[in-house]
Design an enzyme around this catalytic site. Structure first.
Site, PDB file in Angstrom:
ATOM      1  N   ARG A  35       0.828  -1.215   0.000  1.00  0.00           N
ATOM      2  CA  ARG A  35       0.000   0.000   0.000  1.00  0.00           C
ATOM      3  C   ARG A  35       0.860   1.263   0.000  1.00  0.00           C
ATOM      4  NH1 ARG A  35      -4.893  -1.887   3.976  1.00  0.00           N
ATOM      5  NH2 ARG A  35      -6.240  -2.577   2.285  1.00  0.00           N
ATOM      6  N   LYS A 198     -18.286 -16.316   2.592  1.00  0.00           N
ATOM      7  CA  LYS A 198     -19.742 -16.184   2.624  1.00  0.00           C
ATOM      8  C   LYS A 198     -20.325 -15.712   1.306  1.00  0.00           C
ATOM      9  CE  LYS A 198     -20.137 -14.810   7.439  1.00  0.00           C
ATOM     10  NZ  LYS A 198     -20.408 -13.609   8.251  1.00  0.00           N
ATOM     11  N   GLY A 354      -7.894  -7.510  -0.905  1.00  0.00           N
ATOM     12  CA  GLY A 354      -8.160  -8.346   0.264  1.00  0.00           C
ATOM     13  C   GLY A 354      -7.476  -9.690   0.163  1.00  0.00           C
ATOM     14  N   GLY A 377     -12.984  -4.035   0.170  1.00  0.00           N
ATOM     15  CA  GLY A 377     -14.370  -3.560   0.215  1.00  0.00           C
ATOM     16  C   GLY A 377     -14.649  -2.488  -0.827  1.00  0.00           C
TER      17      GLY A 377
HETATM   18  P1  AMP Z   1     -13.808 -13.499   2.279  1.00  0.00           P
HETATM   19  O1  AMP Z   1     -13.304 -12.496   3.261  1.00  0.00           O
HETATM   20  O2  AMP Z   1     -15.280 -13.709   2.302  1.00  0.00           O
HETATM   21  O3  AMP Z   1     -13.234 -13.310   0.891  1.00  0.00           O
HETATM   22  O4  AMP Z   1     -13.265 -14.895   2.788  1.00  0.00           O
HETATM   23  C1  AMP Z   1     -11.904 -15.189   2.845  1.00  0.00           C
HETATM   24  C2  AMP Z   1     -11.693 -16.270   3.856  1.00  0.00           C
HETATM   25  O5  AMP Z   1     -12.458 -17.382   3.540  1.00  0.00           O
HETATM   26  C3  AMP Z   1     -10.261 -16.717   3.920  1.00  0.00           C
HETATM   27  O6  AMP Z   1      -9.709 -16.351   5.160  1.00  0.00           O
HETATM   28  C4  AMP Z   1     -10.348 -18.224   3.755  1.00  0.00           C
HETATM   29  O7  AMP Z   1      -9.538 -18.919   4.689  1.00  0.00           O
HETATM   30  C5  AMP Z   1     -11.800 -18.518   4.037  1.00  0.00           C
HETATM   31  N1  AMP Z   1     -12.255 -19.735   3.359  1.00  0.00           N
HETATM   32  C6  AMP Z   1     -12.146 -20.046   2.068  1.00  0.00           C
HETATM   33  N2  AMP Z   1     -12.636 -21.272   1.827  1.00  0.00           N
HETATM   34  C7  AMP Z   1     -13.073 -21.752   2.985  1.00  0.00           C
HETATM   35  C8  AMP Z   1     -13.688 -22.972   3.384  1.00  0.00           C
HETATM   36  N3  AMP Z   1     -13.947 -23.947   2.504  1.00  0.00           N
HETATM   37  N4  AMP Z   1     -14.020 -23.128   4.680  1.00  0.00           N
HETATM   38  C9  AMP Z   1     -13.766 -22.145   5.578  1.00  0.00           C
HETATM   39  N5  AMP Z   1     -13.197 -20.961   5.263  1.00  0.00           N
HETATM   40  C10 AMP Z   1     -12.852 -20.769   3.979  1.00  0.00           C
END
Ligand code: AMP
Length: 396
Positions: A35, A198, A354, A377
């Site tokens: 950054r 999610k 991210g 974000g």
């Molecule tokens: P996000 O912030 O929604 O992009 O999610 C990123 C996070 O999702 C990372 O820290 C990953 O470790 C987690 N992640 C990815 N795949 C899985 C999974 N199958 N089960 C649990 N966590 C996950």
């Protein structure tokens, strides 16, 4: 777009909002300076023009005013090294010291102000606080894409005090240009790869992309909500029980719009959430009781790679598994490598910030793709079609 190329900075005091929210270890060493390096072209251009630069940023999320842990003074030595000149520091972002140091600043010199978030007024978007910051300079430049989705005092409110002297820095300009390139008239086939924990976090973007993409690949933790929705056995895998209907409706919408929605067929499953877990390969609708899917499996890797490698525009946001643990990084790494191959074949690849940026950096592939965004974000919101307050403030 009003960029710093349209202004003359000689003899001016230029307030630049940067995003120096970098990770520090317990001894205050910077563990990833992306950054900071991303803001250097803007800072250097203004210095070369004969401007004096006053940098403002936040660092972390301090709760109760000034805290050693969140002081921007830790950044000064490295920033000075990168710029090849000593950077001055003000212990407070407003007040007498900041005013005096800003006044004394000569053409070609740099002053870094203490963490803006030591004042709760920053995040509240307080006009009085913004006015005090504004008084330190006579031109305002926003180069903090990572916080452009926040209507904070220094990212948005402050711009009203510079009606004829506010500009986008180079980083902001290239972030917006690259996002636009993907959103408007992408070369086909256009493939979006969505991953992460999610589905609820990405739903708006997914829905918007269904109108634009040829292929939508979904991986990561959000996968299992889709399989559960179809009655599959997903063991202890991540699931959003209240999003089962939503997952079903997304599958239907993709069909209706003729989008090729590709879900992973298999996973690396584990008997606990750890790098020491026992692992097996399983089909995603038949995961053993008590086990969880933590990465996409080999069949999915093959299917995903094939589609990615023949794409001409690629947007990637979110990992395919828990890539932070070496045991579950394979899927994310394979996707990154397929994107690199496609890029070598002439595709334009935009990596959302991210976790995807962290992943591609872990695999040392940052320089092998077209563009890695510094905004998590902020990029998501921009791509969802929202007007970012930091962008609007300059455009208005
Ligand atoms: P996000 O912030 O929604 O992009 O999610 C990123 C996070 O999702 C990372 O820290 C990953 O470790 C987690 N992640 C990815 N795949 C899985 C999974 N199958 N089960 C649990 N966590 C996950």
């Amino acid at each position: 777009m009003k960029t710093i190329d349209q202004a003359s900075f000689a003899g001016k005091k230029v307030l630049i909002r940067v995003d120096f929210n970098v990770p520090l270890d317990k001894d205050y060493n910077i563990t990833d300076d992306n950054r900071i390096t991303a803001a250097l072209p803007t800072i250097k251009k203004i210095l070369q023009d004969g401007g004096a630069v006053i940098l403002m940023s936040h660092l972390g999320r301090p709760k109760d005013g000034p805290t050693e842990k969140y002081s921007l003074k830790h950044i000064v030595p490295h920033l000075s090294d990168l710029l090849g000149q000593q950077v001055e520091f003000a212990d407070d972002c407003i007040g007498q010291e900041a005013t005096d140091k800003a006044k004394a600043l000569q053409s070609g010199e740099v002053l870094l102000l203490e963490n803006l978030r030591f004042y709760k007024e920053e995040e509240k978007g307080d006009v009085g606080f913004a006015k005090k910051l504004a008084a330190l300079g006579n031109i305002y430049v926003n180069d903090a894409f990572g916080t452009a989705h926040r209507a904070h005092a220094s990212t948005s409110i402050i711009a009203q005090f510079f009606p004829d002297a506010k500009y986008f820095g180079y980083l902001m300009a290239s972030e917006l240009e690259n996002a636009e390139k993907v959103l408007n008239n992408p070369v086909k086939p256009f493939t979006a790869i969505m991953g992460g924990a999610k589905v609820s976090d990405k739903i708006q973007l997914i829905e918007r992309l269904l109108d634009k993409v040829d292929n939508l690949i979904i991986g990561g933790g959000m996968t299992y909500t889709f399989f559960k929705a179809e009655g599959g056995k997903i063991g202890k895998s991540l699931v959003e029980e209240d999003k089962l209907d939503l997952a079903k409706s997304l599958v239907q919408k993709a069909k209706d719009k003729g989008v090729n929605l590709i879900l992973p067929v298999d996973s690396i499953i584990a008997d606990n959430f750890s790098n020491d877990a026992n692992t097996e390969i399983a089909k995603n609708d038949n995961i053993k009781e008590g086990w969880m899917g933590l990465d996409i499996g080999p069949e999915s890797i093959e299917a995903f790679s094939k589609v990615i490698e023949t794409s001409k525009t690629i947007l990637w946001n979110g990992p395919m598994g828990v890539f932070e643990m070496d045991k579950f990084e394979k899927g994310t790494k394979a996707v990154a490598e397929a994107i690199v191959k496609a890029t070598e074949n002439g595709a334009f690849s935009l990596i959302g910030g991210g976790d995807s940026a962290a992943a591609i950096s872990k695999f040392n592939l940052t320089d092998e793709v077209s563009y890695v965004s510094t905004g998590g974000g902020a990029l998501l919101e921009y791509m969802e079609g929202k007007e970012l307050p930091g962008v609007k403030a300059i455009n208005d």
